[in-house]
Every structure is written in C-alpha cells, then in structure tokens.
Design a protein around this motif. Structure first.
Motif, short mmCIF file in Angstrom:
data_model
loop_
_atom_site.label_atom_id
_atom_site.label_comp_id
_atom_site.label_asym_id
_atom_site.label_seq_id
_atom_site.Cartn_x
_atom_site.Cartn_y
_atom_site.Cartn_z
N TYR A 60 26.79 43.86 32.17
CA TYR A 60 25.40 43.46 32.04
C TYR A 60 25.30 41.95 31.94
CZ TYR A 60 20.63 43.31 30.36
OH TYR A 60 19.29 43.05 30.22
N ASP A 61 24.41 41.33 32.72
CA ASP A 61 24.24 39.89 32.74
C ASP A 61 22.99 39.51 31.95
OD1 ASP A 61 24.30 37.20 33.31
OD2 ASP A 61 23.62 37.43 35.38
N ASN A 62 23.19 38.84 30.79
CA ASN A 62 22.08 38.40 29.95
C ASN A 62 21.63 36.98 30.26
OD1 ASN A 62 21.30 40.47 28.34
ND2 ASN A 62 22.53 39.89 26.59
N ASN A 63 22.23 36.34 31.26
CA ASN A 63 21.92 34.95 31.53
C ASN A 63 20.45 34.77 31.90
OD1 ASN A 63 22.70 32.24 31.67
ND2 ASN A 63 22.91 32.34 33.88
N ASN A 64 19.84 33.71 31.35
CA ASN A 64 18.43 33.37 31.58
C ASN A 64 17.48 34.45 31.08
OD1 ASN A 64 19.12 30.86 32.71
ND2 ASN A 64 19.47 31.82 34.69
#
Length: 80
Positions: free
Chosen positions: A4-8
């Motif tokens: 899972y990508d939480n970036n931004n």
C-alpha cells in the motif's frame, strides 16, 4: 501482494485528548514526498472568509532534537 502506498496522503481523527481551545480538534499523520508529518487540525464555523479547517504539519523527525556536545579542546582551555 502489492504494498500500500501512503505517499501524498493524510488521515485525521477526532482529538479525544483536547483540553483547551489551543489544542487541535483533529490529529493525524501525512506522508508528503515520502516524508512523514504529524497533522493537527482546528475546525471553525464557516463565517465570512474564515477557513473551515486550518491544518498544521510538523515533521515527525523534528521531535528527536540533537543533543549539544562539548568540544574536548574547549574543555582543555578552561584554566581551573
């Protein structure tokens, strides 16, 4: 399985530990350009041009303050 990508992205929750008007109504965290931040939010009634939610971001690593060290050469110059 994809990570899972939480970036931004940011997430806020109600601050159940609020004790004074200066404490934020909402608390949470954000990741911006892969740097993690604590997020604090204050809500306001929408009157005129006042913002409905005001946010403050503080870097998570700012809580670890560097310790001050004394240079050994400085200590040797003390006359007593």
């Amino acid at each position: 399985m994809t990570e899972y990508d939480n970036n931004n992205q940011a997430a806020l929750w109600k601050n159940d530990k609020r004790e004074t008007d200066k404490h934020p109504h909402l608390k949470g965290s954000a990741t911006i350009d892969n740097v993690e931040y604590w997020v604090s939010g204050w809500t306001n009634k929408a009157e005129g041009k006042q913002p409905i939610i005001r946010l403050k971001l503080d870097p998570k690593d700012a809580q670890a303050k560097p310790t001050q060290t004394v240079d050994d050469d400085f200590l040797e110059d003390i006359p007593f």
